[in-house]
Design an enzyme around this catalytic site. Structure first.
Site, mmCIF file in Angstrom:
data_model
loop_
_atom_site.group_PDB
_atom_site.id
_atom_site.type_symbol
_atom_site.label_atom_id
_atom_site.label_comp_id
_atom_site.label_asym_id
_atom_site.label_seq_id
_atom_site.Cartn_x
_atom_site.Cartn_y
_atom_site.Cartn_z
ATOM 1 N N GLU A 225 0.865 -1.177 0.000
ATOM 2 C CA GLU A 225 0.000 0.000 0.000
ATOM 3 C C GLU A 225 0.900 1.224 0.000
ATOM 4 O O GLU A 225 1.430 1.623 1.037
ATOM 5 C CB GLU A 225 -0.920 -0.018 1.225
ATOM 6 C CG GLU A 225 -1.850 -1.215 1.278
ATOM 7 C CD GLU A 225 -2.795 -1.305 0.099
ATOM 8 O OE1 GLU A 225 -2.970 -0.290 -0.608
ATOM 9 O OE2 GLU A 225 -3.356 -2.379 -0.130
ATOM 10 N N CYS A 259 -1.914 9.240 2.610
ATOM 11 C CA CYS A 259 -1.512 8.652 1.323
ATOM 12 C C CYS A 259 -2.524 8.918 0.226
ATOM 13 O O CYS A 259 -2.170 8.930 -0.956
ATOM 14 C CB CYS A 259 -1.268 7.153 1.471
ATOM 15 S SG CYS A 259 -2.694 6.220 2.063
#
Length: 480
Positions: A225, A259
């Site tokens: 991720e 993110c």
């Protein structure tokens, strides 16, 4: 020199202890390779109860690590989705665990086929500093639901959070089921080299490459991720107040240290000035002051602060127009507060347009036609998230179908991550694999196909020696 030796000895002790814990979890999994649904659900319920009990110490710990972190953002972005995720998984786990029947072709009758979902074994989770609670809890929930043992490497940048989190998990789990690992970069490198049955890493693309390389030595499957530069597209006719409100929220949360935060905005050229004004209004409404505002988070540490300041200085030197949104006209020189900042006239040779910003800076890139905006995104590494603002449903469909990103929001930002019934994950440089909800259960399970037949052997006619009427009939019926 003495301090360096002591440091290395301390790290080596941590690495040795980590290996011992890994070995213990291996043995424990071998003893109980297929926990039943009840024990898994009990573990998840205990995790939820512990999180509720520890929420205030965790909120304080995260704020301590950041220097100042909004308590409400920790509740909304970490504790709430973690609890919702546990409830969602617990309610559906028995159904997910049931073997699924599969079709058996006529040529292979009489027989049955099914897929059973087995735990993988020992799962490793590497947690970043930006959401140190949720990005530990999410993978932990999925891995426990799938029946695994779990080792969690917390970030060295959030030591107080790691301490409280380890204490919380220690209250409810033996270390041969769930263990928390702390330590500096050397420990992190050693962690990624362990022969896990699956390794999930959340962090930067650069570090992700090192993790994947280390995991490859053991053929350990990985879920990465990562991040990247997630764009927001403002359409030609969306009300600018609508778009600006939601972009400002997505960028302001955690001071942009997210993110999936909108990294830059693609805006019709004739609307750029209007968007700047709308963003100024919305940021000022969300954060009327910044310096001592408990709602506005600091940059986590001096290294990250200097990195972002370096992007800003580089952009200034190369001709960018910098618009600082500082409604109370405060000074921040003795803090790590960075005000929301817009950048115009940016170019591809600026660092801010090459690297993920991970902070409250936001370039605005003009475009003339929507095709130009789509081509701009397609020419760059695929992002973790893509945001489109516009109420034309035909154009919404076009953006959904003809652009690539790990996930997408239409007329919103970041909230797709909190949807438990959707997979979350990147694509290409922004990551690989998925977790959350059912996808998390599948990621941490081995879907094992099983073909079953009993006493009667219907396949005997196709055994050697080959030839004969039945085999010819098989060819006639099925090879066509």
């Amino acid at each position: 020199m003495v301090a360096d030796i002591a440091y290395m000895q301390d790290q080596q002790k941590s690495i040795s202890r980590m290996q011992q814990l890994f070995d213990q979890q291996r043995v424990a999994f071998g003893t109980h390779p297929m926990p039943d649904a009840g024990s898994r659900i009990d573990a998840l319920k205990s995790l939820k109860t512990a999180l509720l009990r520890y929420q205030e110490p965790l909120i304080q710990a995260i704020s301590t690590d950041f220097g100042r972190r909004s308590a409400d953002e920790t509740r909304l972005a970490e504790i709430l989705p973690a609890i919702e995720g546990i409830k969602y998984v617990s309610k559906r786990l028995r159904r997910w665990m049931k073997p699924s029947s599969r079709h058996v072709g006529m040529a292979f009758q009489p027989g049955k086929a099914k897929v059973i979902y087995q735990p993988l074994g020992v799962v490793g989770v590497i947690v970043p500093w930006n959401y140190p609670l949720y990005l530990a809890m999410g993978p932990l929930t999925g891995a426990l639901a799938a029946g695994n043992r779990v080792m969690i490497k917390m970030s060295e940048s959030t030591p107080e959070t790691a301490r409280i989190f380890a204490q919380m998990l220690g209250d409810i789990f033996d270390e041969d089921q769930v263990a928390v690992i702390t330590g500096e970069a050397e420990v992190g490198m050693a962690f990624s080299k362990l022969a896990f049955d699956h390794l999930l890493f959340t962090g930067s693309t650069g570090v992700g490459k090192h993790v994947m390389r280390a995991a490859a030595e053991n053929l350990t499957p990985v879920t990465l991720e990562l991040g990247g530069k997630s764009p927001a597209i403002v359409s030609k006719d969306v009300p600018l107040a609508d778009a600006a409100e939601r972009i400002a929220f997505g960028k302001g949360v955690n001071a942009g240290q997210t993110c999936v935060a909108p990294d830059y905005v693609l805006c019709p050229r004739d609307r750029v000035d209007g968007l700047v004004d709308a963003l100024r209004i919305q940021f000022s409404r969300l954060y009327p002051t910044l310096r001592d505002n408990a709602d506005y988070t600091q940059v986590v540490n001096p290294r990250q602060y200097q990195r972002i300041q370096g992007y800003l200085q580089d952009a200034r030197e190369k001709g960018a127009r910098v618009i600082e949104l500082n409604p109370a006209d405060e000074t921040f020189s003795d803090t790590r507060v960075l005000p929301p900042t817009l950048l115009l006239d940016v170019t591809d040779d600026m660092k801010i347009m090459q690297e993920e910003i991970f902070g409250p800076l936001m370039p605005i890139v003009p475009y003339d036609r929507i095709e130009e905006a789509m081509a701009y995104i397609a020419d760059r590494p695929r992002p973790l998230a893509l945001y489109y603002f516009g109420y034309d449903k035909a154009e919404q469909e076009r953006l959904m179908n003809q652009t690539h990103a790990g996930g997408m929001c239409i007329n919103d930002t970041i909230l797709h991550v909190a949807q438990d019934d959707m997979p979350f994950g990147g694509i290409g440089p922004s990551g690989m694999g998925h977790y959350h909800g059912h996808e998390g259960f599948l990621t941490f399970s081995k879907a094992k196909g099983v073909y079953i037949k009993q006493r009667f052997n219907g396949a005997r006619p196709i055994y050697p020696p080959y030839g004969g009427t039945i085999l010819k009939l098989v060819y006639k019926l099925f090879i066509r």
